[in-house]
Design an enzyme around this catalytic site. Structure first.
Site, PDB file in Angstrom:
ATOM      1  CB  SER A  10     -21.709  95.855 -26.557  1.00  0.00           C
ATOM      2  OG  SER A  10     -21.590  97.245 -26.753  1.00  0.00           O
ATOM      3  CE  LYS A  61     -28.230 101.461 -32.957  1.00  0.00           C
ATOM      4  NZ  LYS A  61     -28.407 100.021 -33.260  1.00  0.00           N
TER       5      LYS A  61
HETATM    6  N1  PMP Z   1     -23.537  97.812 -28.564  1.00  0.00           N
HETATM    7  C1  PMP Z   1     -24.486  98.566 -28.017  1.00  0.00           C
HETATM    8  C2  PMP Z   1     -24.336  98.999 -26.589  1.00  0.00           C
HETATM    9  C3  PMP Z   1     -25.615  98.921 -28.770  1.00  0.00           C
HETATM   10  O1  PMP Z   1     -26.581  99.667 -28.211  1.00  0.00           O
HETATM   11  C4  PMP Z   1     -25.711  98.476 -30.114  1.00  0.00           C
HETATM   12  C5  PMP Z   1     -26.924  98.804 -30.927  1.00  0.00           C
HETATM   13  N2  PMP Z   1     -28.085  98.102 -30.536  1.00  0.00           N
HETATM   14  C6  PMP Z   1     -24.700  97.684 -30.657  1.00  0.00           C
HETATM   15  C7  PMP Z   1     -23.617  97.393 -29.846  1.00  0.00           C
HETATM   16  C8  PMP Z   1     -24.770  97.080 -32.053  1.00  0.00           C
HETATM   17  O2  PMP Z   1     -24.834  97.966 -33.123  1.00  0.00           O
HETATM   18  P1  PMP Z   1     -25.679  97.641 -34.427  1.00  0.00           P
HETATM   19  O3  PMP Z   1     -27.137  97.857 -34.103  1.00  0.00           O
HETATM   20  O4  PMP Z   1     -25.191  98.626 -35.438  1.00  0.00           O
HETATM   21  O5  PMP Z   1     -25.441  96.233 -34.842  1.00  0.00           O
END
Ligand code: PMP
Length: 350
Positions: A286, A44
């Site tokens: 994630s 991010k």
């Molecule tokens: N994993 C984590 C830990 C995140 O903070 C985010 C962003 N919210 C994402 C994945 C997903 O990324 P994006 O917002 O670009 O879809």
């Protein structure tokens, strides 16, 4: 080559890809892209930088103006870093359910963190920001609707992947989504420059928003007006809020995903732990989830395939979460036996 930099902001992007050595199936080559190498520790940082810099350029952000955003954490940390480096005050609105480390990190970086009740979910956070913007005239970063989000992934993340895999080829690229900035931006580049790369999009098993095929209802400004009916709570922080963001809608409308793969909470946690223990690669839940989807992809992939999974952040952000369940403060029996096997460093017995 000198590595002297003008600002911490100059260190954002150009993250490394690392080959999986021990836990990948033998018939494929698996790589992970380590977004934890960004200075704020997550993917991010990229959008935080671009949202602020685009707003500076188009005049919607004035010198010294307060920035406000609703975020589950990583965007807040990225924004806190960028705002600290550029001298903007920052207010982050965050549901109480996200990990304590995230709140503390943002406050450490000088931001104010305003909590909202967990019952209100992501929509409750957005409602609070809307009120604060109307009352105070602050600049709202709007990561879920802002074009600067997917654009920076097209210009940087996607371009880096093409640069790093043009020679070896890339058969599958695996990601999840939160705002959808990563999948929308990178897909634009892959569809254009590496059209044979299959895009694998993962979402939580119990929050299959895209899999459901149900359209998101939204307001005229792109913000969601209701919780998506296919959403239910999951443990993959940063993935799949309770709505399909406007930024993600591009990926749905243009059918960027070749395959949708569900990822469940427990296997996400297990794969994050295995990446740490067996590869020395430290990522959050994630990251474990996208790796789980990559392993699932590998199972049916032809021999010789190359697979790349996004790892959005570092595991250090989850010390107080389920990810660290079973990781004790005190010595285990095995550790005590090692401690007692030589004379020094013994604790006095009561
Ligand atoms: N994993 C984590 C830990 C995140 O903070 C985010 C962003 N919210 C994402 C994945 C997903 O990324 P994006 O917002 O670009 O879809």
């Amino acid at each position: 080559m000198s590595n002297q930099n003008n600002s911490v902001i100059d260190l954002i992007g150009n993250t490394p890809c690392v080959k999986i050595q021990r836990i990948a199936p033998d018939h494929v080559s698996m790589y992970v892209k380590l977004e934890s190498a960004n200075p704020g520790g997550s993917v991010k940082d990229r959008l935080a930088m671009n949202i602020i810099e685009q707003a500076e350029k188009d005049g919607s952000l004035k010198p010294g103006q307060t920035v406000v955003e609703a975020t589950s954490g990583n965007t807040g940390i990225g924004l806190a870093m960028v705002c600290a480096a550029k001298g903007y005050p920052l207010v982050i609105v965050m549901a109480e359910s996200f990990s304590i480390e995230r709140r503390k990190l943002m406050r450490f970086l000088g931001a104010k963190v305003v909590l909202t009740p967990k019952e209100g979910k992501a929509l409750g956070m957005i409602e609070k920001v809307r009120e604060l913007v109307e009352q105070n005239g602050w600049f709202w970063a709007q990561q879920f609707e802002n074009k600067a989000n997917a654009d920076i992934h097209e210009a940087t993340t996607g371009a880096e992947i093409v640069r790093d895999f043009r020679e070896t080829g890339l058969d599958y690229w695996v990601t999840g989504y939160g705002t959808g900035g990563t999948v929308a931006g990178v897909s634009r580049v892959l569809k254009r420059e590496m059209p044979n790369t299959k895009i694998i999009l993962s979402e939580p098993t119990n929050a299959g928003l895209i899999a459901s095929g149900v359209k998101q209802e939204r307001n005229a400004d792109g913000t969601p007006s209701v919780t998506h009916p296919a959403w239910s709570p999951h443990l993959i922080q940063g993935w799949t809020p309770d709505f399909i963001a406007d930024v993600l809608q591009e990926a749905v409308d243009k059918d960027y995903a070749d395959v949708l793969v569900p990822a469940d909470d427990q296997s996400s946690i297990q794969w994050s732990r295995r990446l740490a223990k067996e590869e020395g690669i430290f990522t959050g839940i994630s990251g474990g989830a996208s790796f789980a989807a990559a392993i699932e992809t590998a199972t049916s992939a032809p021999a010789g395939s190359t697979i790349l999974a996004m790892l959005p952040d570092t595991g250090e952000r989850y010390l107080s979460s389920m990810l660290f369940d079973g990781i004790d403060e005190w010595m285990s029996d095995e550790e005590t036996a090692i401690a007692q096997s030589t004379p020094s460093g013994q604790f006095p017995t009561a």
